[in-house]
Design a protein around this motif. Structure first.
Motif, short mmCIF file in Angstrom:
data_model
loop_
_atom_site.label_atom_id
_atom_site.label_comp_id
_atom_site.label_asym_id
_atom_site.label_seq_id
_atom_site.Cartn_x
_atom_site.Cartn_y
_atom_site.Cartn_z
N GLN A 1 -0.71 -14.06 -8.01
CA GLN A 1 -0.91 -15.45 -7.62
C GLN A 1 -0.56 -15.65 -6.15
OE1 GLN A 1 -0.31 -18.75 -10.49
NE2 GLN A 1 1.42 -19.24 -9.19
N GLN B 1 -1.81 1.45 -2.46
CA GLN B 1 -0.88 0.80 -1.53
C GLN B 1 -1.67 0.01 -0.50
OE1 GLN B 1 1.19 4.17 0.07
NE2 GLN B 1 2.47 4.40 -1.75
N LEU C 1 5.89 2.20 8.75
CA LEU C 1 6.53 1.73 7.52
C LEU C 1 6.53 2.81 6.43
CD1 LEU C 1 7.69 -0.90 6.06
CD2 LEU C 1 5.45 -0.99 4.98
N ASN D 1 3.14 -6.72 1.44
CA ASN D 1 2.66 -5.35 1.25
C ASN D 1 2.70 -5.06 -0.24
OD1 ASN D 1 2.34 -4.95 4.00
ND2 ASN D 1 4.48 -4.29 4.25
N PHE E 1 2.38 -2.48 -3.52
CA PHE E 1 2.45 -1.11 -4.01
C PHE E 1 2.12 -1.17 -5.50
CE2 PHE E 1 4.99 -1.45 -0.27
CZ PHE E 1 4.62 -0.33 0.45
N ASP F 1 1.02 0.39 -9.19
CA ASP F 1 1.19 1.60 -10.00
C ASP F 1 0.62 1.35 -11.39
OD1 ASP F 1 1.96 3.77 -11.44
OD2 ASP F 1 4.05 3.74 -10.84
N MET G 1 3.76 -13.41 -9.09
CA MET G 1 4.85 -12.47 -8.89
C MET G 1 5.00 -12.17 -7.41
SD MET G 1 5.47 -8.87 -10.76
CE MET G 1 3.71 -8.61 -10.84
N LEU G 2 3.87 -11.89 -6.77
CA LEU G 2 3.95 -11.58 -5.35
C LEU G 2 4.40 -12.80 -4.57
CD1 LEU G 2 0.67 -9.58 -5.10
CD2 LEU G 2 2.97 -8.70 -4.85
N GLU G 3 3.85 -13.94 -4.97
CA GLU G 3 4.19 -15.14 -4.24
C GLU G 3 5.67 -15.48 -4.43
OE1 GLU G 3 2.96 -19.66 -3.61
OE2 GLU G 3 3.38 -18.81 -5.55
N LEU H 1 7.59 -13.60 -2.05
CA LEU H 1 7.50 -14.15 -0.70
C LEU H 1 8.38 -15.38 -0.54
CD1 LEU H 1 3.71 -13.92 0.09
CD2 LEU H 1 5.55 -12.70 1.21
N HIS I 1 7.43 2.42 -9.41
CA HIS I 1 7.33 1.13 -10.09
C HIS I 1 7.96 1.19 -11.48
CE1 HIS I 1 4.68 0.24 -6.86
NE2 HIS I 1 4.58 -1.00 -7.26
N LYS J 1 9.62 6.94 1.07
CA LYS J 1 10.63 6.14 1.78
C LYS J 1 11.23 5.09 0.87
CE LYS J 1 10.34 4.60 6.01
NZ LYS J 1 9.82 3.95 7.21
N LEU K 1 11.98 1.29 0.41
CA LEU K 1 11.52 0.00 0.93
C LEU K 1 12.09 -1.11 0.05
CD1 LEU K 1 7.71 0.78 1.44
CD2 LEU K 1 9.49 0.86 3.17
N GLY L 1 8.58 -4.23 -0.08
CA GLY L 1 7.49 -3.76 0.75
C GLY L 1 7.81 -3.68 2.22
N GLN L 2 9.08 -3.83 2.57
CA GLN L 2 9.45 -3.80 3.99
C GLN L 2 10.51 -2.74 4.25
OE1 GLN L 2 7.89 -5.59 6.30
NE2 GLN L 2 6.66 -6.72 4.81
N GLU L 3 10.55 -2.30 5.50
CA GLU L 3 11.53 -1.31 5.94
C GLU L 3 12.95 -1.84 5.71
OE1 GLU L 3 11.21 2.27 8.11
OE2 GLU L 3 10.04 0.77 9.15
N ILE M 1 9.18 4.79 -2.54
CA ILE M 1 7.71 4.76 -2.57
C ILE M 1 7.15 5.97 -1.81
CG2 ILE M 1 5.67 3.51 -1.74
CD1 ILE M 1 6.89 1.90 -3.91
N LYS M 2 6.23 6.66 -2.45
CA LYS M 2 5.57 7.79 -1.80
C LYS M 2 4.20 7.32 -1.29
CE LYS M 2 5.90 12.02 -3.65
NZ LYS M 2 5.91 13.42 -3.39
N PRO M 3 3.85 7.60 -0.03
CA PRO M 3 2.54 7.16 0.46
C PRO M 3 1.39 7.84 -0.28
CG PRO M 3 3.93 7.87 2.28
CD PRO M 3 4.62 8.27 1.01
#
Lengths: 414, 124
Positions: free
Chosen positions: A197, A331, A347, A403, A405, A407, B1-3, B6, B29, B80, B82, B85-87, B115-117
């Protein structure tokens, strides 16, 4: 032989059961939007051969792609809405149902049938409420009479106008197809309601100059998403030619084995959607010029190019949306020079990864996928690409995309 | 969830800075991660990276925790840590959000993911 070559990249996945997909009969309930057609196209690419669809309309372009991708694919389309229990008879031979409709009557009838006959129902749809847009996916199996069901039954009982979005639809259809695969291969479908969302997008897009680097599966679905969103000023860049093993996921290349990917993708989108896109048959390297573009989409398949893309975007102050996929993960890292100090390559620690590589072991050549291929499937590519395009729409709208990710093996998908 | 992520307000008031800190390092995850609890006063001046190192080097782990650490190390082989989703740079307080247990006890929480790229195309 051709079939096994086309499906080669997914047959490499440990525990993969292609026969379960090929023998399955899937019932699809659609609505008057693109979602069912997007699902059917991707299901055909995955090697699902038998689909029975009840929907008032299917998109002729996407259905034609589905039929040309997979010569064994058979679609029975019945024109209409699912509005009476007797219509369940049409689907009596189906292993399970995929409900992509937007009216409560179908949702309730299908869940009731799933309960009575002990057949799973995968439900997915785009939604818009209180200034927010997104999607929901839930896999119903008998015994899962949970509160999540309240959230996946449409408020309107009869078919009517509803929110529809091809980019969110691309993501939903990818997730629903993953759940389809999980059920057919006796792998665990998500226990959770899968929810995405964001705030409703209200800004007009204009016609920014867009460079898409990489014209494989990610590039194709990014291209489709951009075109469906109304963007027309696109340039695709890729040095490679289409291989038969690309065709389990690169849905627009069904008749283009041996042709250049970038040129084929551009030509296909121009022919199907009337865009005026361009193609550059070239590697993206330190000499590539991005000064004339407003935004760059990173759809490449190697860390070295992603580093160069990050560095050039930072130097020229360009927005960059970087995507990466594997067979079960994806990703999306967004770089907006106005807000972000760290590029996607920084990053994700790509410098360390590349530095540690044995240069002899890592020798990228054209069409390197032939020599040492990773498994790859359509779903993670369309999901990742869809989120990349949606992230861009959010940036244009002044929102800050997270960002992501993703899975597919976890109940917590994002 | 993402929102929701944020929207999380990362600015804590002074009282909240005196709460215990729950640090969870999650492999990819997975639903559950390795949990470590830091008492007030033991984490405020330390960088989040150092706290993560300390948590990952904990001794006397249960068998379940050892399996989680193995998963985390697999992800960190080329990956890395994270947070959202941020450093992770700076102190724990910059990343913590205030939460409370069902019993109403407040604590600070930081989810960290290993998280592995994803590259695609080539086997290592």
């Amino acid at each position: 032989m051709m079939r096994s070559n086309r499906l080669d990249r997914q047959l490499r996945i440990e525990g993969w059961n292609q026969q379960a997909l090929e023998n399955a009969k899937i019932g699809v309930i659609g609505d008057n939007d693109l979602l069912a057609s997007l699902y059917i196209m991707s299901a055909s690419a995955l090697g699902i051969n038998h689909v029975f669809a009840l929907a008032p309309v299917l998109d002729p372009i996407l259905i034609e792609i589905a039929q040309k991708l997979n010569i064994r694919f058979s679609l029975t389309h019945i024109d209409g809405f699912f509005t009476h229990p007797v219509m369940a008879e049409l689907f009596k031979d189906c292993d399970f149902m995929v409900d992509l409709s937007q009216y409560g009557l179908a949702n309730k009838l299908l869940i009731e049938r799933g309960f009575r006959e002990n057949t799973p129902v995968i439900r997915g749809f785009c939604h818009e409420t209180n200034g927010h847009q997104g999607f929901k996916v839930f896999s119903y199996l008998k015994g899962r009479e949970w509160r999540e069901l309240e959230q996946v039954v449409s408020a309107h009982n009869l078919p009517k106008h509803h929110f529809d979005d091809a980019v969110l639809g691309t993501i939903v259809s990818g997730i629903v197809l993953e759940e389809t695969k999980n059920l057919l291969m006796n792998q665990h479908p998500s226990d959770d309601l899968i929810l995405y969302q964001r705030k409703k997008i209200i800004s007009a897009y204009g016609q920014p100059r867009i460079l898409i680097v990489g014209s494989g599966a990610l590039g194709i679905f990014v291209g489709l998403g951009l075109v469906y969103s109304g963007f027309r000023n696109l340039t695709f860049m890729d040095p490679d030619v289409v291989e038969i093993t690309n065709l389990n996921r690169q849905v627009l290349f069904y008749d283009a084995v041996g042709s250049y990917k970038a040129q084929t993708l551009s030509n296909k989108l121009n022919a199907l959607f009337g865009t005026g896109s361009n193609a550059l048959v070239a590697y993206f390297d330190r000499n590539s010029d991005i000064a004339s573009y407003d935004i760059v989409f990173d759809c490449v398949d190697n860390f070295e190019s992603r580093i160069v893309l990050s560095e050039k975007s930072k130097r020229h102050g360009k927005m960059l949306i970087s995507g990466g996929t594997s067979a079960d993960a994806g990703q999306i890292v967004t770089y907006n020079p106005v807000d972000d100090s760290v590029t996607p390559a920084e990053l994700l620690g790509l410098y360390d990864l590349v530095e540690k590589r044995n240069p002899e072991a890592y020798h990228r050549e054209r069409a390197a996928c032939i020599y040492r291929p990773d498994p790859s499937v359509i779903m993670t590519n369309q999901i990742t690409a869809g989120i990349m395009v949606d992230s861009y729409r959010m940036l244009i709208d002044g929102q800050k995309p997270a960002n992501v990710f993703y899975d597919s093996t976890s109940s917590v998908r994002f | 969830m993402l929102e929701t992520d944020l929207k999380k307000e990362l600015q804590l008031d002074e009282a909240e800075k005196l709460l215990p800190l729950v640090l969870e390092i999650i492999p990819g995850h997975a639903a559950e991660g390795l949990i470590d609890i830091y008492e007030p006063g033991s984490y405020a001046a330390k960088s989040l990276k150092k706290l993560c190192d300390k948590t990952l080097n904990k001794k006397n782990l249960s068998i379940e925790e050892q399996l989680i650490v193995e998963d985390i190390k697999r992800q960190l082989d080329g990956g890395k840590l994270l947070s959202r989703g941020q450093e992770i740079e700076g102190t724990a307080l910059e990343y913590a959000v205030s939460e409370q247990t069902e019993a109403g006890e407040k604590y600070l929480y930081i989810p960290i993911r290993a998280i592995k790229p994803q590259e695609g195309g080539i086997l290592d």
